[in-house]
Motif scaffolding. Structure first.
Motif, PDB file in Angstrom:
ATOM      1  N   ILE A   2      36.759  38.235  36.108  1.00  0.00           N
ATOM      2  CA  ILE A   2      35.616  38.646  36.933  1.00  0.00           C
ATOM      3  C   ILE A   2      34.320  38.308  36.191  1.00  0.00           C
ATOM      4  CG2 ILE A   2      34.438  40.578  38.065  1.00  0.00           C
ATOM      5  CD1 ILE A   2      37.140  42.009  38.234  1.00  0.00           C
ATOM      6  N   VAL A   3      33.488  37.484  36.807  1.00  0.00           N
ATOM      7  CA  VAL A   3      32.195  37.113  36.230  1.00  0.00           C
ATOM      8  C   VAL A   3      31.089  37.692  37.102  1.00  0.00           C
ATOM      9  CG1 VAL A   3      30.664  35.212  35.568  1.00  0.00           C
ATOM     10  CG2 VAL A   3      33.152  34.933  35.377  1.00  0.00           C
ATOM     11  N   ALA A   4      30.222  38.511  36.508  1.00  0.00           N
ATOM     12  CA  ALA A   4      29.092  39.054  37.262  1.00  0.00           C
ATOM     13  C   ALA A   4      27.832  38.290  36.894  1.00  0.00           C
ATOM     14  CB  ALA A   4      28.922  40.538  36.968  1.00  0.00           C
ATOM     15  N   VAL A   5      27.038  37.959  37.900  1.00  0.00           N
ATOM     16  CA  VAL A   5      25.767  37.276  37.679  1.00  0.00           C
ATOM     17  C   VAL A   5      24.658  38.299  37.913  1.00  0.00           C
ATOM     18  CG1 VAL A   5      24.316  35.312  38.303  1.00  0.00           C
ATOM     19  CG2 VAL A   5      26.812  35.130  38.502  1.00  0.00           C
ATOM     20  N   ALA A   6      23.935  38.625  36.841  1.00  0.00           N
ATOM     21  CA  ALA A   6      22.910  39.672  36.921  1.00  0.00           C
ATOM     22  C   ALA A   6      21.619  39.127  36.331  1.00  0.00           C
ATOM     23  CB  ALA A   6      23.378  40.916  36.174  1.00  0.00           C
ATOM     24  N   SER A   7      20.549  39.939  36.337  1.00  0.00           N
ATOM     25  CA  SER A   7      19.303  39.357  35.865  1.00  0.00           C
ATOM     26  C   SER A   7      18.253  40.305  35.318  1.00  0.00           C
ATOM     27  CB  SER A   7      18.636  38.574  37.006  1.00  0.00           C
ATOM     28  OG  SER A   7      18.084  39.481  37.945  1.00  0.00           O
ATOM     29  N   GLY A 178      33.362  46.712  34.932  1.00  0.00           N
ATOM     30  CA  GLY A 178      34.696  46.135  35.117  1.00  0.00           C
ATOM     31  C   GLY A 178      34.720  44.620  35.039  1.00  0.00           C
ATOM     32  N   ALA A 179      33.544  43.984  34.921  1.00  0.00           N
ATOM     33  CA  ALA A 179      33.521  42.521  34.807  1.00  0.00           C
ATOM     34  C   ALA A 179      33.992  42.105  33.411  1.00  0.00           C
ATOM     35  CB  ALA A 179      32.110  41.993  35.068  1.00  0.00           C
ATOM     36  N   ASP A 180      34.591  40.901  33.339  1.00  0.00           N
ATOM     37  CA  ASP A 180      35.024  40.380  32.046  1.00  0.00           C
ATOM     38  C   ASP A 180      33.887  39.655  31.336  1.00  0.00           C
ATOM     39  OD1 ASP A 180      37.897  41.034  32.304  1.00  0.00           O
ATOM     40  OD2 ASP A 180      37.717  39.695  34.037  1.00  0.00           O
ATOM     41  N   PHE A 181      32.888  39.257  32.138  1.00  0.00           N
ATOM     42  CA  PHE A 181      31.773  38.509  31.567  1.00  0.00           C
ATOM     43  C   PHE A 181      30.557  38.670  32.464  1.00  0.00           C
ATOM     44  CE2 PHE A 181      29.273  34.885  30.134  1.00  0.00           C
ATOM     45  CZ  PHE A 181      29.534  34.871  28.772  1.00  0.00           C
ATOM     46  N   ARG A 276      34.334  32.162  26.197  1.00  0.00           N
ATOM     47  CA  ARG A 276      33.629  33.311  25.607  1.00  0.00           C
ATOM     48  C   ARG A 276      34.294  34.629  25.981  1.00  0.00           C
ATOM     49  NH1 ARG A 276      29.091  31.402  23.436  1.00  0.00           N
ATOM     50  NH2 ARG A 276      28.017  29.681  24.471  1.00  0.00           N
ATOM     51  N   ALA A 277      34.728  34.706  27.250  1.00  0.00           N
ATOM     52  CA  ALA A 277      35.357  35.948  27.703  1.00  0.00           C
ATOM     53  C   ALA A 277      36.665  36.171  26.958  1.00  0.00           C
ATOM     54  CB  ALA A 277      35.588  35.896  29.206  1.00  0.00           C
ATOM     55  N   ILE A 278      37.434  35.101  26.820  1.00  0.00           N
ATOM     56  CA  ILE A 278      38.735  35.222  26.163  1.00  0.00           C
ATOM     57  C   ILE A 278      38.555  35.556  24.680  1.00  0.00           C
ATOM     58  CG2 ILE A 278      40.793  33.924  25.439  1.00  0.00           C
ATOM     59  CD1 ILE A 278      40.435  32.373  28.190  1.00  0.00           C
TER      60      ILE A 278
END
Lengths: 289, 120
Positions: A2-7, A178-181, A276-278
């Motif tokens: 799960i990748v979240a895009v935030a800002s 809960g996001a992985d990245f 990076r997440a791994i």
């Protein structure tokens, strides 16, 4: 994954990055628009909506014949959504977070819960992308329960991309939890930097690995770069301040559809995120070592 | 007759706090004797939401008939009304001056909120 895009700052290019990331994925991908106050992913994806559901939260309804005016409900409510005055119990449903505490503590079983609509979740497909978004009812302030309803539809077998709302408050936490990245999109301006710093603090608190995307590179100053270097935060992609990109955006076109080189750039970004997440090569890990 | 005035400080010469729910506190005064007490509102003041509702419940427990303040929003008004408390808005100056204005009938009881909700 799960990748979240935030800002932090609004209007930095979260949706540009989230949609292009999803469209570049070679494997099955799900894109969730968690900016339920002003969803806009659908403008770019033009999905075929296949289903929807109404989302409600439980709010108290008091039967006065059973009430003994003990005030337990008013005292447990952290949000002042229920008040006892004289021989009356007042409820303020728009303030209720739906925790159910009032009905639990009521000794005379005078409080039942009734549903209050806060918005809808819609889902569908756009090309190979599975799409889900939430639409908050107009005038409604309670977005986290709707964001949770959007995220309930996550299918972990796929790559999941979440377009988060701007800011650093409850709706953002609910979206990126809960996001992985987390990819933090910023712009190289004093405003971009100020809100990036806040977003970095938030993501570190949640202990999620993250990196930065600089959008509108070439605009503004060097301070975002200095900050990232000083903090050891990797910058995984730069998108230039380019009129052609702004024009494509204004037509609702995806960046990766505009030029083939962007598809390659986003595929590279995706691989970088996966690595990076791994490896957990997030800054907070590096700092804590 | 006991009334409550929103106040920035602990005595009658403190300025009136024009906010209700997020006032620093309340001066509860017995009009005949002018005996008064200070009720701190700092805990309610920092509430994320519903400050007016909480403040109204607190002040209702003090047995006041009127609340004098600068402005009153819809939720605070509804809560005060449920507690049979009349609302007087537009108070300025010190708490002592507001009481005097109220005695002289220069401040009127309102029949509804004079401000929109801060929340939804």
């Amino acid at each position: 994954m799960i990748v979240a895009v935030a800002s932090g700052k609004g209007g930095t290019g979260k949706t540009t990055v989230a949609t292009s990331l999803a469209a570049s994925s070679a494997s099955a991908v799900q894109l969730l628009d968690c900016d339920v106050e002003e969803p806009n992913v659908h403008i770019f994806l033009r999905p075929e909506i296949r289903g929807s559901e109404c989302v409600t939260i439980p709010v108290p309804d008091v039967e006065m014949e059973k009430c003994n005016l003990c005030r337990e409900c008013a005292e447990i409510c952290a949000y002042h959504a229920i008040a006892v005055l004289g021989d009356q119990v007042l409820t303020f449903q728009e303030l209720c977070h739906g925790c159910g505490g009032c009905s639990l503590v009521c000794p005379t079983d005078a409080i039942r819960e009734i549903p209050r609509e806060i918005g809808t979740v819609e889902w569908g497909t756009a090309g190979g992308i599975d799409f889900v978004h939430g639409r908050l009812r107009i005038g409604e302030a309670m977005s986290p329960p709707l964001i949770r309803a959007v995220k309930k539809r996550i299918e972990r077998s796929r790559l999941v991309i979440i377009d988060a709302p701007p800011g650093t408050s409850c709706p953002v936490i609910e979206s990126i939890r809960g996001a992985d990245f987390v990819l933090l999109v910023t712009e190289p301006t004093p405003f971009g930097l100020n809100d990036l710093v806040l977003a970095v603090q938030t993501v570190r608190e949640l202990q999620i690995p993250f990196s930065v995307v600089v959008n509108r590179a070439g605009l503004g100053d060097e301070e975002v770069y200095h900050y990232c270097r000083d903090q050891g935060i990797p910058i995984d992609l730069e998108i230039p301040f380019d009129r052609r990109i702004a024009e494509a955006y204004s037509r609702g076109e995806l960046l990766v559809e505009m030029m083939a080189e962007w598809r390659v750039a986003f595929q590279t970004l995706l691989r970088s995120i996966e690595e990076r997440a791994i490896r957990g090569r997030a800054l907070h890990h590096e700092v804590s070592r | 007759m006991k009334i409550g005035i929103t106040s920035k400080g602990r005595d009658l010469d403190s300025p009136v706090d024009e906010r209700f729910g997020r006032a620093a506190g309340f001066i509860i005064v017995e009009l005949e004797s002018m005996e008064y007490e200070w009720v701190d509102n700092s805990q309610t003041l920092s509430a994320p939401q519903g400050a007016g509702i909480q403040a109204a419940q607190n002040i209702a427990q003090r047995g006041v008939t009127h609340v004098i303040t600068g402005h009153c929003g819809p939720k605070a008004f509804r809560t005060l009304a449920a507690g049979q408390i009349k609302v007087v808005v537009g108070a300025t100056g010190t708490v002592r001056e507001a009481i005097e204005q109220f005695r002289q009938g220069k401040l009127a009881v309102v029949t509804g909120p004079d401000k929109e909700s801060h929340w939804a």
